[in-house]
Design an enzyme around this catalytic site. Structure first.
Site, PDB file in Angstrom:
ATOM      1  N   CYS A   1       0.964  -1.099   0.054  1.00  0.00           N
ATOM      2  CA  CYS A   1      -0.038   0.263   0.034  1.00  0.00           C
ATOM      3  C   CYS A   1       1.057   1.259   0.100  1.00  0.00           C
ATOM      4  O   CYS A   1       1.004   1.823   0.795  1.00  0.00           O
ATOM      5  CB  CYS A   1      -0.501  -0.036   1.014  1.00  0.00           C
ATOM      6  SG  CYS A   1      -1.897  -1.401   0.942  1.00  0.00           S
TER       7      CYS A   1
ATOM      8  N   ALA B   1       1.864   4.133  -1.933  1.00  0.00           N
ATOM      9  CA  ALA B   1       1.187   5.746  -2.222  1.00  0.00           C
ATOM     10  C   ALA B   1       1.436   6.732  -0.668  1.00  0.00           C
ATOM     11  O   ALA B   1       0.583   6.181   0.428  1.00  0.00           O
ATOM     12  CB  ALA B   1       0.520   6.326  -3.145  1.00  0.00           C
TER      13      ALA B   1
ATOM     14  N   GLY C   1       4.730   7.008  -1.017  1.00  0.00           N
ATOM     15  CA  GLY C   1       6.031   6.463  -1.595  1.00  0.00           C
ATOM     16  C   GLY C   1       7.202   7.067  -0.162  1.00  0.00           C
ATOM     17  O   GLY C   1       8.133   6.326  -0.665  1.00  0.00           O
ATOM     18  N   GLY C   2       5.881   7.190   0.744  1.00  0.00           N
ATOM     19  CA  GLY C   2       7.615   8.056   2.118  1.00  0.00           C
ATOM     20  C   GLY C   2       8.056   6.981   2.125  1.00  0.00           C
ATOM     21  O   GLY C   2       9.656   6.922   2.191  1.00  0.00           O
ATOM     22  N   LYS C   3       7.340   5.290   2.460  1.00  0.00           N
ATOM     23  CA  LYS C   3       8.291   3.911   3.258  1.00  0.00           C
ATOM     24  C   LYS C   3       9.279   3.516   1.649  1.00  0.00           C
ATOM     25  O   LYS C   3      10.160   2.726   1.583  1.00  0.00           O
ATOM     26  CB  LYS C   3       7.732   3.491   3.995  1.00  0.00           C
ATOM     27  CG  LYS C   3       7.116   3.887   4.663  1.00  0.00           C
ATOM     28  CD  LYS C   3       6.024   3.350   5.975  1.00  0.00           C
ATOM     29  CE  LYS C   3       5.134   3.494   6.897  1.00  0.00           C
ATOM     30  NZ  LYS C   3       4.339   5.152   6.502  1.00  0.00           N
TER      31      LYS C   3
ATOM     32  N   ASP D   1      -5.628  -3.728  -6.721  1.00  0.00           N
ATOM     33  CA  ASP D   1      -6.334  -4.127  -4.718  1.00  0.00           C
ATOM     34  C   ASP D   1      -4.687  -4.935  -3.757  1.00  0.00           C
ATOM     35  O   ASP D   1      -4.809  -6.450  -4.416  1.00  0.00           O
ATOM     36  CB  ASP D   1      -7.108  -4.658  -5.205  1.00  0.00           C
ATOM     37  CG  ASP D   1      -8.109  -4.571  -3.793  1.00  0.00           C
ATOM     38  OD1 ASP D   1      -7.350  -4.230  -2.488  1.00  0.00           O
ATOM     39  OD2 ASP D   1      -8.900  -5.232  -3.847  1.00  0.00           O
TER      40      ASP D   1
ATOM     41  N   ASP E   1       1.257  -1.360   4.941  1.00  0.00           N
ATOM     42  CA  ASP E   1       1.145  -0.341   5.731  1.00  0.00           C
ATOM     43  C   ASP E   1       0.024   0.066   5.926  1.00  0.00           C
ATOM     44  O   ASP E   1       0.110   1.437   4.255  1.00  0.00           O
ATOM     45  CB  ASP E   1       2.178   1.002   4.773  1.00  0.00           C
ATOM     46  CG  ASP E   1       1.885   2.126   6.007  1.00  0.00           C
ATOM     47  OD1 ASP E   1       2.377   2.299   7.158  1.00  0.00           O
ATOM     48  OD2 ASP E   1       2.607   3.435   4.992  1.00  0.00           O
TER      49      ASP E   1
ATOM     50  N   CYS F   1      -1.231   3.910  10.844  1.00  0.00           N
ATOM     51  CA  CYS F   1      -0.987   5.239  11.528  1.00  0.00           C
ATOM     52  C   CYS F   1      -1.805   5.183  12.859  1.00  0.00           C
ATOM     53  O   CYS F   1      -2.858   6.172  12.840  1.00  0.00           O
ATOM     54  CB  CYS F   1      -0.774   6.089  10.921  1.00  0.00           C
ATOM     55  SG  CYS F   1      -2.061   6.661   9.867  1.00  0.00           S
TER      56      CYS F   1
HETATM   57  C1  LIG Z   1      -1.663   4.697   5.378  1.00  0.00           C
HETATM   58  S1  LIG Z   1      -1.194   4.616   2.986  1.00  0.00           S
HETATM   59  C2  LIG Z   1       0.264   3.997   2.637  1.00  0.00           C
HETATM   60  C3  LIG Z   1       2.005   5.663   3.127  1.00  0.00           C
HETATM   61  C4  LIG Z   1       2.624   4.852   2.108  1.00  0.00           C
HETATM   62  N1  LIG Z   1       2.841   3.780   2.536  1.00  0.00           N
HETATM   63  C5  LIG Z   1       3.323   6.045   2.323  1.00  0.00           C
HETATM   64  O1  LIG Z   1       4.664   5.617   3.432  1.00  0.00           O
HETATM   65  O2  LIG Z   1       3.566   7.301   1.680  1.00  0.00           O
HETATM   66  C6  LIG Z   1      -2.494   3.710   2.886  1.00  0.00           C
HETATM   67  C7  LIG Z   1      -1.721   3.263   0.872  1.00  0.00           C
HETATM   68  O3  LIG Z   1      -2.580   2.309   1.004  1.00  0.00           O
HETATM   69  C8  LIG Z   1      -4.098   2.768  -0.531  1.00  0.00           C
HETATM   70  N2  LIG Z   1      -4.553   0.969  -0.326  1.00  0.00           N
HETATM   71  C9  LIG Z   1      -5.736   1.124   0.431  1.00  0.00           C
HETATM   72  N3  LIG Z   1      -6.604   0.321   0.065  1.00  0.00           N
HETATM   73  C10 LIG Z   1      -6.099  -0.440  -0.738  1.00  0.00           C
HETATM   74  C11 LIG Z   1      -6.014  -1.993  -1.344  1.00  0.00           C
HETATM   75  N4  LIG Z   1      -6.811  -2.749  -1.476  1.00  0.00           N
HETATM   76  N5  LIG Z   1      -4.808  -2.254  -2.232  1.00  0.00           N
HETATM   77  C12 LIG Z   1      -3.564  -1.390  -2.316  1.00  0.00           C
HETATM   78  N6  LIG Z   1      -3.439  -0.677  -1.556  1.00  0.00           N
HETATM   79  C13 LIG Z   1      -4.645   0.069  -0.595  1.00  0.00           C
HETATM   80  C14 LIG Z   1      -4.334   3.543  -0.020  1.00  0.00           C
HETATM   81  O4  LIG Z   1      -4.881   4.837  -1.485  1.00  0.00           O
HETATM   82  C15 LIG Z   1      -3.032   4.794   0.494  1.00  0.00           C
HETATM   83  O5  LIG Z   1      -2.751   5.300  -1.024  1.00  0.00           O
END
Ligand SMILES: C[S@@+](CC[C@H](N)C(=O)[O-])C[C@H]1O[C@@H](n2cnc3c(N)ncnc32)[C@H](O)[C@@H]1O
Length: 439
Positions: free
Chosen positions: A254, A256, A258-260, A304, A323, A376
């Site tokens: 998950c 975007a 992209g911080g991690k 997904d 994440d 978080c």
């Molecule tokens: C907590 S944020 C991630 C932050 C990211 N890891 C960072 O450090 O920048 C969760 C991300 O998961 C995405 N997301 C939510 N459900 C998802 C799924 N079923 N599959 C993939 N991505 C998903 C959201 O759109 C969101 O961008």
């Protein structure tokens, strides 16, 4: 252009409260109208403060005005809260807080509200101490959080709940993560000092730098060279815990914005083979831009995480970072609108999604491989309860306890929880698990 900062602040609050828009979006649009930095900062303070303290301000308002205003007059209601916030929390002289607030009834084209707001705010000035003492008897009002969340914190953290709620009402620091491919933390700190920018090394994050004053990071030294990223120290722990190595095949499920992902790549000198998945195409765009700015490389796919059949090529991963989408209740201090936008029903739905993603990703991990689960959130159902259930249901999964000098562990429960404000960090949860190899 001359704009009235209180009026813009009111409009931003209304966009969040009435239309349910996110504060980040409403702020970006609302604050773009300012040329003057000081006016802009004043409006931003007013918005954050009024939203942070909304529950307490509402309770005070209902003391002063027994009959609630009609739904169509929510603008007048918010204007009263804005006035109360200035009186209680800002250095604005009381007479100015009242008169400037009252004058805004003109901009709202509701001259009938002038006398009403004037009366309410002046009564408050007269009875301030008594009203606050009465309102503050209830913890949800005293700490300005929804009832359900206050109860959940008391239950989950009997020793820390007041500290958590208080920290959620404090402004968050601006923390950066140094890119070790470009510079050391010491070199970055020295260049900040040369530019008379006050900053210090974060005590619990080896790449973390905390700025004393919030500012536009695009003007800081080395921004254009990808010398650092903005990332809270709590989120910086993910990279260190997963310890990416050159050549490892790593799924960031998950990903975007992209911080991690970028931290994993920086730590492996861009040599880890990272596959970054994200469900939202627009958010994936931001990940792409961040990789470009930092000159890092990953395979990207929109999909997904709970449906690997749609995107997985069958090559097992050495490591997985999940994440997970979560309530974001650990970052209320950065996004006070979370207090209004999250409901207990949302949490149930998130817990189901997290469990589905965990279950779907586990088969993609190599025997001996590691998965880092992160949120978080500070809610046990998304964190320790979620991982307890997974570990119990999954024979070939075992926890690798996280030994660290940050966060806390709860006896008998998996993972490590960072509480908001602890060591200046956001609220975060991590649990590291390994796939038991049958050999
Ligand atoms: C907590 S944020 C991630 C932050 C990211 N890891 C960072 O450090 O920048 C969760 C991300 O998961 C995405 N997301 C939510 N459900 C998802 C799924 N079923 N599959 C993939 N991505 C998903 C959201 O759109 C969101 O961008």
């Amino acid at each position: 252009m001359v704009v009235n900062s209180r009026y813009i602040a009111l409009k931003i609050c209304l966009t969040v409260i009435e239309q349910g828009r996110s504060l980040s979006q409403a702020l970006a649009e609302g604050l773009a109208q300012f040329d003057d930095r000081r006016e802009r900062a004043f409006a931003q303070n007013l918005v954050f403060g009024t939203l942070r303290w909304q529950e307490r301000l509402e309770a005070i308002r209902s003391h002063l005005l027994k009959k609630p205003l009609k739904a169509k007059d929510e603008d007048v209601n918010q204007l009263i809260l804005l006035g109360l916030y200035q009186i209680l929390y800002m250095d604005t002289p009381e007479h100015a807080a009242v008169s400037e607030t009252v004058n805004l009834t003109k901009s709202l084209k509701k001259p009938w509200a002038r006398g009403l707001i004037n009366g309410v705010l002046r009564s408050f000035l007269r009875e301030k101490d008594a009203i606050c003492a009465e309102v503050d008897k209830k913890p949800a009002y005293r700490f300005a959080h929804p009832q359900w969340f206050t109860k959940a914190m008391r239950k989950a953290y009997p020793e820390h709940w007041e500290q958590i709620l208080a920290a959620n009402n404090e402004p968050a620091p601006l923390t950066l993560r140094v890119n070790p491919r470009v510079q050391t933390r010491e070199a970055f700190l020295a260049s900040l000092a040369d530019n008379e920018i006050d900053a210090s090394a974060h005590p619990k994050a080896p790449f973390g730098v905390v700025l004393t004053q919030s500012q536009d990071v695009t003007h800081l030294p080395s921004y254009d060279d990808g010398g650092f990223s903005v990332q809270d120290a709590a989120a910086q722990q993910a990279g260190t815990l997963l310890a990416p190595q050159a050549g490892e095949h790593i799924l960031d499920a998950c990903a975007a914005p992209g911080g991690k992902t970028t931290h994993l790549l920086e730590l492996s000198d861009d040599q880890a083979n990272v596959f970054a998945l994200e469900k939202e195409p627009e958010r994936m765009e931001r990940l792409s831009e961040n990789l470009f700015r930092l000159d890092l490389h990953a395979d990207l796919d929109v999909g997904d995480a709970a449906q690997p059949d749609d995107w997985w090529n069958g090559a097992a991963f050495d490591k997985i970072l999940l994440d997970a989408p979560c309530s974001a209740t650990g970052i209320i201090r950065r996004h006070p609108d979370i207090k209004w936008h999250r409901t207990p029903e949302d949490i149930d739905a998130l817990v189901t999604t997290q469990a589905a993603i965990l279950k779907a990703l586990w088969p993609l991990l190599k025997p001996g491989g590691r998965l880092l689960y992160a949120t978080c959130s500070v809610l046990p159902d998304e964190n320790r309860n979620q991982m307890s259930a997974f570990l119990q249901a999954t024979d070939d999964a075992r926890e690798i306890p996280i030994e660290a000098d940050w966060g806390l562990t709860i006896e008998g429960a998996p993972g490590r929880q960072i509480l908001p404000g602890l060591d200046g960090m956001d609220g975060f949860y991590y649990c590291l698990i390994e796939k038991i190899s049958s050999e």
